[in-house]
Design an enzyme around this catalytic site. Structure first.
Site, mmCIF file in Angstrom:
data_model
loop_
_atom_site.group_PDB
_atom_site.id
_atom_site.type_symbol
_atom_site.label_atom_id
_atom_site.label_comp_id
_atom_site.label_asym_id
_atom_site.label_seq_id
_atom_site.Cartn_x
_atom_site.Cartn_y
_atom_site.Cartn_z
ATOM 1 N N TYR A 102 22.273 26.582 -66.410
ATOM 2 C CA TYR A 102 21.936 27.907 -65.886
ATOM 3 C C TYR A 102 20.451 28.215 -66.003
ATOM 4 C CZ TYR A 102 26.634 29.113 -64.618
ATOM 5 O OH TYR A 102 27.850 29.133 -63.968
ATOM 6 N N ARG A 105 18.988 26.723 -62.925
ATOM 7 C CA ARG A 105 19.290 27.552 -61.759
ATOM 8 C C ARG A 105 18.496 28.862 -61.788
ATOM 9 N NH1 ARG A 105 25.570 27.970 -60.596
ATOM 10 N NH2 ARG A 105 24.723 28.510 -58.541
ATOM 11 N N GLN A 140 29.154 35.845 -52.405
ATOM 12 C CA GLN A 140 29.596 35.014 -53.525
ATOM 13 C C GLN A 140 28.391 34.527 -54.330
ATOM 14 O OE1 GLN A 140 32.731 32.058 -52.178
ATOM 15 N NE2 GLN A 140 32.134 32.903 -50.198
ATOM 16 N N ASP A 143 22.329 34.787 -56.861
ATOM 17 C CA ASP A 143 20.869 34.643 -56.900
ATOM 18 C C ASP A 143 20.083 35.923 -56.641
ATOM 19 O OD1 ASP A 143 21.031 34.986 -54.050
ATOM 20 O OD2 ASP A 143 21.392 32.833 -53.829
ATOM 21 N N HIS A 158 30.670 37.575 -57.618
ATOM 22 C CA HIS A 158 30.638 36.592 -58.701
ATOM 23 C C HIS A 158 29.587 36.911 -59.749
ATOM 24 C CE1 HIS A 158 32.579 33.444 -55.792
ATOM 25 N NE2 HIS A 158 33.456 34.290 -56.296
ATOM 26 N N ASN A 275 28.093 28.887 -39.553
ATOM 27 C CA ASN A 275 28.044 27.823 -40.541
ATOM 28 C C ASN A 275 27.540 26.543 -39.894
ATOM 29 O OD1 ASN A 275 28.918 28.765 -43.132
ATOM 30 N ND2 ASN A 275 30.990 28.971 -42.332
#
Length: 304
Positions: A102, A105, A140, A143, A158, A275
């Site tokens: 983490y 990230r 979801q 960031d 999330h 997508n």
């Protein structure tokens, strides 16, 4: 609603077939599996009339900002997939390794900037608000790039990587420190040959509440954990009210979010998917991209 998990395409197809229509309680329906339209003119007519638009976003939209999705081929940090590390069990077994993951990230997300997709959504929300129309983003992603782009009506289902939760006292707090604690400085390299730092637990991020000092964890929903019921209630309220749904950069394989758009489509509301590739849900939607998979080109322009 079940816990956060990745489910197979086959299971998702089966789940589509047990969606129940509110108008015909007790009747099982299967969503029609047909090739969605790529007619931009038709989509624009629907978009122009929509009063309540919901945008469902996933890791794909942030990939354009340089953030790894941890999905598909090459989706590893060192030798682990995200679902190997983003679990309560992994944190209990090796909190140092999970915090390294983490920390890596957090540092990437800290320096990332919103891309044209994020900015187009935020601009669309502001413009339509002046017309008495509503845009809500259900993401979801952890960031905060939608927030950074200026999105106001935002549900981060999330959680956020820039929030922590104490495992002792339960306090949730914003935390944008870089690094989050001295022991993680320079750690978290993603290469497969990198060895674990094996940071002592007492040197990992700790709670700053008076007389606590408990071990902190990222305030995100891990695999096997349930989403916040209050946020889920808001999500379902938005899905029930929307008259157009846009699916942007999500693989539609992470449950329960994978079922949000199909639920909207099941009641006859137009859903448009943007997508790079088809997903298990693609053929249940009315529209699919408009430039042969180059959604990052077509999506910003579609919001006018």
């Amino acid at each position: 609603m079940g816990p956060f998990q990745i489910v197979s395409s086959r299971l998702i197809s089966q789940l589509y077939c047990v969606l129940k229509s509110p108008a015909t309680k007790g009747t099982t329906i299967c969503l029609t599996m047909a090739r969605p339209s790529s007619n931009m003119a038709s989509f624009r007519e629907v978009f122009a009339k929509a009063k309540h638009i919901v945008v469902l976003s996933g890791a794909g939209i942030s990939a354009e900002s340089g953030l790894p999705t941890f999905r598909g081929a090459g989706g590893y940090w060192r030798k682990w997939k995200a679902q190997d590390l983003a679990t309560p069990e992994a944190f209990a077994y090796n909190p140092s390794r999970v915090w390294e993951f983490y920390h890596y990230r957090r540092e990437m997300m800290q320096s990332a900037e919103p891309n044209p997709g994020h900015l187009a959504i935020a601009e669309c929300e502001a413009r339509l608000h002046k017309q008495g129309r509503r845009v809500t983003v259900i993401t979801q992603n952890i960031d905060e790039l939608h927030r950074k782009a200026g999105t106001k009506n935002l549900l981060e289902i999330h959680g956020s990587i820039f929030k922590t939760r104490c495992t002792s006292c339960g306090v949730v707090a914003e935390n944008h420190k870089s690094p989050i604690c001295p022991a993680l400085s320079g750690k978290g390299a993603p290469e497969p040959e990198t060895h674990d730092a094996r940071i002592p637990v007492e040197k990992l991020p700790r709670c700053e509440e008076a007389v606590c000092g408990g071990l902190l964890r990222p305030h995100v929903v891990w695999f096997g954990e349930n989403l916040d019921p209050a946020i889920l209630e808001e999500v379902h309220r938005e899905l029930a009210l929307c008259d157009l749904c846009l699916v942007v950069g999500t693989s539609s394989v992470v449950y329960p979010a994978a079922m949000f758009a199909p639920q909207v489509s099941a009641r006859g509301v137009p859903v448009a998917e943007f997508n790079m590739e088809t997903t298990p849900a693609t053929n249940t939607f009315r529209y699919k991209d408009f430039q042969g998979g180059r959604w990052k080109v077509s999506f910003p322009g579609a919001l006018w």
